[in-house]
Motif scaffolding. Structure first.
Motif, PDB file in Angstrom:
ATOM      1  N   ALA A  38      -8.096   2.339  -4.170  1.00 41.39           N
ATOM      2  CA  ALA A  38      -7.707   0.985  -4.591  1.00 41.39           C
ATOM      3  C   ALA A  38      -6.483   0.492  -3.831  1.00 41.39           C
ATOM      4  O   ALA A  38      -6.251  -0.714  -3.743  1.00 41.39           O
TER       5      ALA A  38
ATOM      6  N   LEU B 185     -16.686  -3.531 -10.351  1.00 40.93           N
ATOM      7  CA  LEU B 185     -16.221  -4.570  -9.436  1.00 40.93           C
ATOM      8  C   LEU B 185     -17.173  -4.830  -8.268  1.00 40.93           C
ATOM      9  O   LEU B 185     -17.483  -5.995  -7.986  1.00 40.93           O
TER      10      LEU B 185
ATOM     11  N   ARG C 154       0.837  -1.204   0.000  1.00 43.53           N
ATOM     12  CA  ARG C 154       0.000   0.000   0.000  1.00 43.53           C
ATOM     13  C   ARG C 154       0.870   1.251   0.000  1.00 43.53           C
ATOM     14  O   ARG C 154       0.648   2.186  -0.762  1.00 43.53           O
TER      15      ARG C 154
ATOM     16  N   PHE D 111      -6.312   0.465  -0.837  1.00 44.00           N
ATOM     17  CA  PHE D 111      -6.898  -0.230   0.304  1.00 44.00           C
ATOM     18  C   PHE D 111      -7.879  -1.314  -0.133  1.00 44.00           C
ATOM     19  O   PHE D 111      -7.945  -2.384   0.467  1.00 44.00           O
ATOM     20  N   SER D 112      -8.652  -1.027  -1.171  1.00 46.28           N
ATOM     21  CA  SER D 112      -9.616  -2.014  -1.659  1.00 46.28           C
ATOM     22  C   SER D 112     -10.037  -1.649  -3.072  1.00 46.28           C
ATOM     23  O   SER D 112     -10.601  -0.583  -3.304  1.00 46.28           O
ATOM     24  N   LYS D 113      -9.744  -2.562  -3.984  1.00 50.90           N
ATOM     25  CA  LYS D 113     -10.159  -2.320  -5.373  1.00 50.90           C
ATOM     26  C   LYS D 113     -11.676  -2.248  -5.463  1.00 50.90           C
ATOM     27  O   LYS D 113     -12.236  -1.492  -6.236  1.00 50.90           O
ATOM     28  N   ARG D 114     -12.309  -3.063  -4.647  1.00 52.08           N
ATOM     29  CA  ARG D 114     -13.763  -3.092  -4.680  1.00 52.08           C
ATOM     30  C   ARG D 114     -14.338  -1.737  -4.259  1.00 52.08           C
ATOM     31  O   ARG D 114     -15.164  -1.152  -4.949  1.00 52.08           O
TER      32      ARG D 114
END
Lengths: 424, 539
Positions: free
Chosen positions: B110, A149, A21, B112-115
């Motif tokens: 993203a 997504l 990250r 942290f989370s792509k979703r």
């Protein structure tokens, strides 16, 4: 008691480790990314005419937008489609999931085939359109304009399937035009002549750092012409580009930007999400939502295949005649493009809007795509007019021109579907 | 003895907006302000040489552009500058930033989370839809649903039509949105804790509720429905600090012939036979006016300035029960250089935006738990900005002013009044939190002002230090704000009006209550309101 042991669908980057990250923090320095082909495109970009395609620096034109168009129609044009959103959907129940979320019958899509499809929310409003590639019995690639997504993952609950966003990992090229087949054949893609329209197959390409690997070539495109689309892992992008450019040298291959492609797609009668209709997840105003039947995608709906997202709402709208709009092709008198012109009935009553328009060099006609409020464009197709505001030297020349509803595509080229594909 | 056409109690932004509109309608208007300066909660004060402090409100978005234009505020120096980003620092040494660029914003999420990165579009769409519903209501007087007057019926019809204009699904969503918790609302879109915390903070700022309390989703909307020059949801700095807003208003008021008396605290409102006659200042001086407009909050106005016997019992009871709970404090700091946050790249736009350290919903809720127990949060929620990164007028070159909005701070500590020692403990909780992410922070502090609810009430005049002059819960909004039957800026006392944030559409430096109250007053006087722009179209 037997219990279903279905895997939860996974998004691969979820819960990325802290170090990964932190390593990715610097992205804010580059607001427009280059694609894997960027070094080659930059070298050809004489006009430096860029636009933002989903966060990528993409060319409007590279050297001459009009001549780039003619490269599509006369030779072979190379267009970078890497910024297109791509999802890998894989698993024993990938077919079942996609059958459930998209409009067309995915069980009829054989491995090695591609179809153009669309998908809706539960209210039957179109979320997006795109192409679905069946790479194997259990592996699919869904390509689209917008991002989906959360919707795919949420829909996948209960299905044994993995959904992964692979936009950055996979590079894509469209090779379109009469000599595109010859370019591929000369580049050594043995067997490419066997690809019929909407077929796909893997071909060896040894340009990657991992040695001999694959390029997926499909006979598809966005131009209504003979053409192919090629997908490789991002690390093989440059060698693929070079391979095509080298072999295409004698076939007039040229790299092109979006303006030229957009002209070709309009002649082919193809629509663009968020240009010709507003996608449901972006429509802030409720009356901008569109059902498939309202944007010319009704043909995709397969009511025989069982439940799919939006089916109930679509059926109800059809039964209760709640469909409010229709998307049509127009042929407009004269030669002045009617882009974003208002469409009138009897020159007085406003009935719709032109979303794309051009003088078609291939059809030698003034063409347009328009959305009309039913019954106009549907059962009432007479006495339609468009009001064109043509800015000429700081004055609007206002023109009221007759418009005729015509079938799409506006041009039909035999070479697009000819088997075996011709040399040019 | 002179009788003014109107006396405005309190020179806060709403009082001044109201005064400007009345003066421009031809009334002879006096503003009386207890402090030696005007501004109320929108002030810029030089508390240490060379540094201007936005020492109460600190950022600008809600202030209605129609008012800026009507009152020619740009001519009187008002400039608002959008800020550039923002972030929540995470305890693992990272941060989640908000970038203005749509694609950078997505890529940041993203990480942290792509979703969740891809869930933002739908979230933004839904919040925008709710904003579009409420925006046109801000500049209208809420209808009285019990009245059969044509105007109330007309307004009700307007509300009904707007509501009916929504699809069935949107209607359901609107009803839920106005009543649900921000935590539950965010759960419908996002899975990642820090991403939820990033959005949830707008649902708790200024309110004595936690992110899991019902009603906080609306508070988020209240923070989103503003704009900076058409960019809806954007926040900015008023150049010269928030005092620039009220400075411009005061200048506009004076330019149109209005009079301001500072250092003039109102002791009580003069009422004779149910009709307002003027005000009595703390020193005993009586000032007469045909009408009086109170910019003070509804409790201060009716429990302190008006004698109880002048008010109906039910009204009085509802005013007493009006929720106006202190929940926040301010720590304002002058710095001799820009603090460094090692987690942030040096050239990050986050420095030019709002920064936060509460990286989970639980931490946010736990901070609220402390408030319920009657103590300041051990691990407080901070909304921290350094306006001098964009505004060169507030500090000498290279030096900076930092504003920390701090939550939660209860109106009383364990049932007793705040002490100086409490205040210092509260400040230390804030400094300690910042220093955790910026190790050399303490060394840069030149001067500091700490305001607990005690100081905000005493110095600004906001009851319990509540920044909205009353909670923004659904039972206290629209035709129920501040109390049923009195949501149209009038009061039980003939000629006494309200124009503060206790009235519709509520708090924040918005100006709409002051403007709407002026429209009602002019209506009662049968005067023209042609100098008041209607709300800009929402198309």
């Amino acid at each position: 008691m037997a219990q279903a042991t279905k895997k939860k669908p996974v998004a691969k980057a979820a819960g990325a480790p802290v170090s990964a990250r932190i390593a990715a923090q610097a992205h804010f320095h580059t607001l427009r990314l280059g694609t894997p082909f960027q070094p080659r495109i930059d070298a050809l970009a004489r006009t430096q005419d860029w636009y933002n395609w989903a966060g990528y620096r993409a060319p409007h034109s590279l050297w001459d937008e009009e001549l780039e168009y003619f490269a599509i129609r006369s030779q072979a044009a190379l267009f970078d489609i890497s910024p297109m959103t791509k999802y890998r959907i894989e698993g024993p129940e990938a077919e079942a999931l996609l059958n459930r979320v998209t409009l067309r019958d995915v069980t009829k899509l054989r491995p090695g085939r591609v179809h153009y499809t669309a998908w809706c929310d539960d209210e039957g409003f179109v979320l997006d359109d795109g192409t679905l590639f069946r790479l194997s019995p259990t592996r699919f690639r869904l390509c689209s304009q917008e991002r989906h997504l959360p919707w795919l993952l949420d829909s996948a609950v209960g299905f044994d399937v993995i959904v992964e966003e692979e936009t950055e990992a996979v590079a894509g090229l469209a090779l379109q035009g009469p000599t595109s087949f010859a370019v591929l054949r000369d580049a050594g893609f043995a067997g490419v002549e066997r690809l019929k329209i909407f077929d796909l197959a893997d071909f060896p390409h040894d340009g990657g750092p991992q040695g001999n690997t694959q390029v997926t070539i499909s006979r598809t495109g966005f131009t209504g012409d003979l053409g192919y689309e090629l997908f490789v892992s991002a690390d093989m992008a440059l060698s693929l580009w070079d391979r095509l450019m080298t072999s295409g040298d004698l076939r007039g291959i040229r790299a092109i930007g979006y303006t030229a492609l957009n002209r070709a797609r309009l002649e082919a009668g193809l629509i663009v999400a968020n240009a010709d209709f507003t996608t449901a997840e972006h429509a802030i105003r409720a009356d901008r939502l569109r059902m498939p039947d309202e944007i010319g995608l009704g043909f995709m709906i397969d009511l025989e295949k069982g439940h799919f997202n939006g089916r109930r709402a679509i059926l109800e709208a059809r039964a209760k005649r709640k469909l409010r709009y229709v998307l049509v092709g127009l042929e407009i008198e004269g030669n002045i493009p009617a882009e974003h012109a208002i469409v009138y009935h009897k020159k007085a009553h406003e009935v719709g809007l032109v979303s794309a328009a051009m003088w078609s060099p291939m059809a030698k006609r003034n063409i347009a795509i328009a959305s009309l409020a039913r019954p106009y464009g549907d059962t009432m197709v007479e006495d339609l007019w468009v009001e064109i505001y043509a800015m000429r030297e700081l004055q609007y020349q206002k023109l009221m021109k007759r418009a005729k509803v015509v079938a799409r595509p506006f041009i039909k080229l035999d070479r697009r579907t000819a088997n075996p594909p011709a040399d040019f | 003895m002179k009788a003014w056409d109107a006396i405005i109690i309190g020179g806060g932004h709403n009082g001044l907006v109201n005064a400007c509109y009345l003066q421009r309608a031809g009334l002879d208007v006096l503003v009386v302000e207890k402090n030696d300066w005007v501004g109320g909660a929108a002030t810029s004060r030089e508390l240490t040489p060379g540094f201007l402090y936005s020492n109460c409100s600190y950022v600008c978005s809600l202030f209605r552009p129609e008012i800026m234009r009507d009152l020619e505020l740009p001519r009187f120096g008002l400039q608002v500058i959008s800020y550039e980003g923002g972030a929540v620092f995470t305890r693992d040494g990272d941060y989640l930033a908000n970038y203005r660029d749509r694609d950078a914003h997505r890529r940041e999420f993203a990480r942290f989370s792509k979703r969740d990165a891809e869930a933002y579009d739908r979230y933004a769409r839904d919040v925008t839809r709710q904003c579009r519903f409420i925006q046109p209501l801000l500049m209208r007087t809420a209808p009285d649903p019990t009245s059969l007057r044509p105007r109330d019926l007309g307004e009700l019809l307007y509300l009904g039509k707007k509501f009916a204009g929504l699809s069935a699904q949107e209607m359901a969503l609107t009803l839920r949105f106005w009543t649900m918790s921000i935590s539950e609302f965010l759960d419908e879109y996002f899975e990642t804790d820090v991403i939820k915390a990033n959005f949830a903070l707008s649902g708790i700022i200024g309110t004595a509720l936690g992110p899991m309390s019902p009603g906080t989703a609306y508070v988020l909307l209240h923070h989103y429905m503003g704009e900076v020059d058409g960019s809806v949801g954007a926040w900015g700095y008023a150049r010269g600090g928030m005092g620039a807003v009220t400075k411009a208003l005061a200048a506009s008021f004076k330019a149109s012939g209005g009079t301001i008396r500072t250092g003039a605290e109102v002791d009580r409102v003069l009422v004779k036979r149910g009709k307002v006659k003027g005000v009595v200042l703390a020193g005993g001086e009586e000032i007469y006016g045909k009408l009086v407009v109170s910019n003070a909050d509804v409790k201060r106005t009716f429990l302190k300035l008006v004698e109880e016997k002048e008010l109906p019992e039910i009204f009085l009871r509802r005013v007493r029960n009006f929720k106006i709970r202190g929940s926040s404090g301010k720590v304002n700091i002058a710095l001799d250089s820009l603090p460094e946050f090692p987690a942030l790249p040096k050239d990050s736009p986050v420095y030019r935006g709002d920064m936060h350290f509460t990286d989970s919903m639980e931490r946010m809720e736990r901070a609220y738990d402390d408030w319920k127990a009657g103590r300041w949060s051990v691990d407080p929620f901070l909304d921290m900005v350094i306006p001098t990164t964009l505004d060169p007028t507030m500090a000498p070159p290279g030096k900076h002013f930092m504003s920390c909005f701090v939550q939660y701070a209860p109106p009383k500590i364990g049932g007793r009044e705040w002490t100086d020692a409490d205040r210092d403990g509260f400040a230390e909780s804030v400094i300690a939190q910042i220093a955790e992410y910026s190790p050399s922070f303490r060394d840069r502090i030149v001067h500091m002002e700490v305001r607990t609810p005690r100081e905000i009430e005493a110095e600004v005049g906001l009851t319990e230090g509540n920044i909205f002059q009353g909670e923004l819960t659904f039972d206290q909004l629209l035709f129920n704000r501040p109390v049923p039957g009195y949501a149209q800026y009038r009061s039980p006392v003939d000629g006494l009006y309200m124009c503060g944030s206790s009235t519709h559409p509520g708090g924040g430096v918005m100006g709409a209550p002051g403007r709407n109250a002026a429209a009602e007053i002019l209506r009662d006087l049968a005067k023209s309101t042609s100098h008041m722009s209607p709300a800009h179209d929402v198309i």
